[in-house]
Design a protein around this motif. Structure first.
Motif, PDB file in Angstrom:
ATOM      1  N   PHE A  64      39.877  35.167  28.042  1.00  0.00           N
ATOM      2  CA  PHE A  64      40.638  35.746  29.156  1.00  0.00           C
ATOM      3  C   PHE A  64      42.010  35.096  29.272  1.00  0.00           C
ATOM      4  N   ASP A  65      42.909  35.850  29.855  1.00  0.00           N
ATOM      5  CA  ASP A  65      44.168  35.330  30.321  1.00  0.00           C
ATOM      6  C   ASP A  65      43.878  34.949  31.784  1.00  0.00           C
ATOM      7  N   ALA A  66      43.852  33.657  32.118  1.00  0.00           N
ATOM      8  CA  ALA A  66      43.341  33.240  33.432  1.00  0.00           C
ATOM      9  C   ALA A  66      44.267  32.224  34.087  1.00  0.00           C
ATOM     10  N   ALA A  67      44.344  32.263  35.406  1.00  0.00           N
ATOM     11  CA  ALA A  67      45.201  31.303  36.115  1.00  0.00           C
ATOM     12  C   ALA A  67      44.639  30.968  37.495  1.00  0.00           C
ATOM     13  N   VAL A  68      44.939  29.714  37.920  1.00  0.00           N
ATOM     14  CA  VAL A  68      44.684  29.287  39.300  1.00  0.00           C
ATOM     15  C   VAL A  68      45.819  29.864  40.131  1.00  0.00           C
ATOM     16  N   ARG A  69      45.478  30.595  41.173  1.00  0.00           N
ATOM     17  CA  ARG A  69      46.515  31.257  41.978  1.00  0.00           C
ATOM     18  C   ARG A  69      46.525  30.663  43.383  1.00  0.00           C
ATOM     19  N   PRO A  75      42.779  27.837  46.347  1.00  0.00           N
ATOM     20  CA  PRO A  75      43.281  28.842  45.395  1.00  0.00           C
ATOM     21  C   PRO A  75      42.251  29.885  44.997  1.00  0.00           C
ATOM     22  N   MET A  76      42.773  31.004  44.520  1.00  0.00           N
ATOM     23  CA  MET A  76      41.954  32.038  43.882  1.00  0.00           C
ATOM     24  C   MET A  76      42.027  31.800  42.371  1.00  0.00           C
ATOM     25  N   VAL A  77      41.075  32.376  41.665  1.00  0.00           N
ATOM     26  CA  VAL A  77      41.145  32.430  40.205  1.00  0.00           C
ATOM     27  C   VAL A  77      41.206  33.904  39.840  1.00  0.00           C
ATOM     28  N   VAL A  78      42.217  34.272  39.050  1.00  0.00           N
ATOM     29  CA  VAL A  78      42.297  35.659  38.573  1.00  0.00           C
ATOM     30  C   VAL A  78      42.404  35.629  37.057  1.00  0.00           C
ATOM     31  N   ALA A  79      41.593  36.443  36.395  1.00  0.00           N
ATOM     32  CA  ALA A  79      41.617  36.491  34.936  1.00  0.00           C
ATOM     33  C   ALA A  79      41.519  37.931  34.486  1.00  0.00           C
ATOM     34  N   THR A  80      42.214  38.246  33.398  1.00  0.00           N
ATOM     35  CA  THR A  80      42.118  39.596  32.834  1.00  0.00           C
ATOM     36  C   THR A  80      41.822  39.485  31.342  1.00  0.00           C
TER      37      THR A  80
END
Ligand code: BES
Ligand code: ZN
Length: 464
Positions: A64-69, A75-80
């Motif tokens: 995944f392409d993932a980041a701590v937001r 924070p949220m974690v969003v990954a695509t």
């Protein structure tokens, strides 16, 4: 009845991979469980961040392409990742509840382990069931899929929250600001349980929640209860009288307008629940109780799934340490929460509670209020074809029909997917009633974890 459709050829090797990789999947979960990501206590903010980072790294390892937001809170974690097929979003939460009372734990809440018990192997530790163990069932299904097929099963967005156990204060603004990125064909949520710890279940209705903290102040300092007692007002007496007045003798909540928007249970849902044969004697018996204590006019299942409640979750004031102290306290406080159903408006219930408390105050007393989270009840449509696919996938894994059920607990985001992103959400989870979520010695059965991973693999194979 359990579906006996032939297994798609892309699935069998994934299930075999899940079975053989179970020990390493368990080790990854134990790693995540060692991070004390308690969201409600500001002292653990950096641990929440650590859990988010751990998940980002795990998601990167899955391609995944993932980041701590960052948000205003945790924070949220969003990954695509992935391509083709339906675009699925998966939601879970990495935050956990506080651990007190600590002395009732048999081992450190953040020193997790696999334990042998009379009922089978369990993963012990805070968050093992709610919700780290559950969210990892989905990620591990993806890991097995990727190990076998070399790619993720379809286009995926993973959205993990760190404030669910504190009422999700950052969620709505985050969803609004990132609506384009978070939009998908369907949201999958793994934060609920099996029905009666055995049958696979899809939740179609959840209660909402509104939390209030109230402090009553009387005298301007603590007083000697001999010197002043009888003459001076005692705020604990005032508070307990007010709290006792929240229910009438039939169990109904007395707040003005409280039942506005409650409504009747839709016939279709009533029929689904009728077929469930809920054994309330066993459910209560497991926790040392026997008599349903809610509104006398409701059935036991309605009491936990479709009727609103008012509960005092904590109360304090005066001297509660060892020994005895004859104090007449200056202040008394309570945390009170309301489970909401139908179209009940959390803001209106909050105002009704405050008005009731203010009107009940005697001379010389004042009340201060502090708002905690608020979320309305959630109602899930099951019209999306993925629901029937999920029911047969679950029946195939568990050997029992999948039930449409209610959930007395609250998962604020469940309804927000529809409201803010216009998409349906499907709630599937594998927790058991005796997992002791929010309690000492929380556990998740290895069976829940293992069959949970297999369930997602089966479900994905039907959807892609
Ligand atoms: N996973 C639970 C919701 C749940 C509870 C599902 C019981 C199935 C059975 C969730 O994490 C939770 O506990 N939510 C809180 C939300 C609140 C703090 C806003 C709850 O329901 O108390
Ligand atoms: Zn949860």
């Amino acid at each position: 009845m359990p579906d006996t459709a032939p297994m798609p050829p892309n699935l069998a090797p994934v299930l075999a991979q899940i079975d053989s990789a179970l020990p390493s999947a368990l080790n990854r979960l134990l790693d995540l469980l060692r991070i004390p990501s308690i969201s409600t206590d500001p002292a653990y903010a950096s641990e929440c961040h650590k859990a988010a980072e751990w998940l980002v790294n795990d998601l990167i390892s899955l391609g995944f392409d993932a980041a701590v937001r960052p948000t205003q809170g945790h924070p949220m974690v969003v990954a695509t990742g992935g391509n083709g097929g339906p675009h699925l979003l998966f939601y879970g939460h990495y935050d956990v509840q506080p651990v007190d009372p600590l002395d009732l734990w048999h081992r450190g809440p953040f020193d997790p382990a696999i334990e042998e018990t009379a009922k089978g192997r369990v993963i012990r530790g805070r968050g093992s069931s709610d919700d780290k163990g559950q969210l990892m069932t989905f990620l591990e299904a993806l890991r097995a899929w990727r190990a076998v097929h070399g790619t993720l099963p379809c286009r995926l967005t993973i959205f993990l929250e760190g404030e669910e156990e504190s009422g999700s204060p950052s969620l709505i603004p985050f969803m609004q600001e990132n609506a384009a990125e978070l939009g998908a064909d369907l949201a999958l949520i793994c934060d609920t349980g099996l029905f009666q710890s055995r049958s696979p279940a899809i939740v179609t209705m959840l209660r909402g929640l509104m939390g209030e903290e109230v402090t009553i102040t009387g005298p301007n300092k603590d007083l000697h209860s001999g010197m002043y007692g009888g003459l001076a007002i005692n705020p604990i007496r005032v508070l307990t009288r007010i709290l006792a007045g929240l229910h009438d003798e039939t169990g109904r909540v007395t707040l003005k307008g409280f039942y506005d928007g409650v409504g009747d249970l839709p016939e279709e849902i009533a029929a689904q629940w009728q077929a469930l044969a809920f054994d309330h004697g066993a459910f209560l018996g497991d926790v040392g109780l026997s008599v349903p204590a809610g509104e006398q006019s409701a059935t036991p299942l309605q009491m936990i799934w479709s009727r609103p409640t008012a509960e005092v979750n904590g109360i304090w004031g005066g001297y509660t340490g060892d020994g005895f102290k004859t104090v007449l306290p200056s202040k008394a406080s309570a945390k009170v929460s309301f489970r909401l159903v139908g179209q009940q408006d959390p803001a209106a219930v909050r105002e009704a509670f405050r008005a009731y408390v203010r009107a009940a105050l005697p001379a010389d007393c004042s009340a201060e209020f502090h708002a905690h989270g608020a979320s309305p009840a959630g109602h899930m449509s099951v019209a999306h074809p993925a629901f029937e696919a999920a029911r047969s996938a679950l029946a195939e894994e568990w050997g029992l029909p999948a039930a449409y059920v209610g959930c007395g607990g609250s998962i604020p985001i469940a309804g927000y997917f529809k409201t803010y992103l216009g998409m349906d959400a499907m709630l599937v989870g594998f927790a058991k009633d005796d997992d002791a979520i929010h309690s000492p010695n929380e556990k998740y059965d290895v069976e829940s974890f293992h069959k949970g991973i297999r369930s997602w693999a089966r479900l994905l194979a039907k959807l892609v």
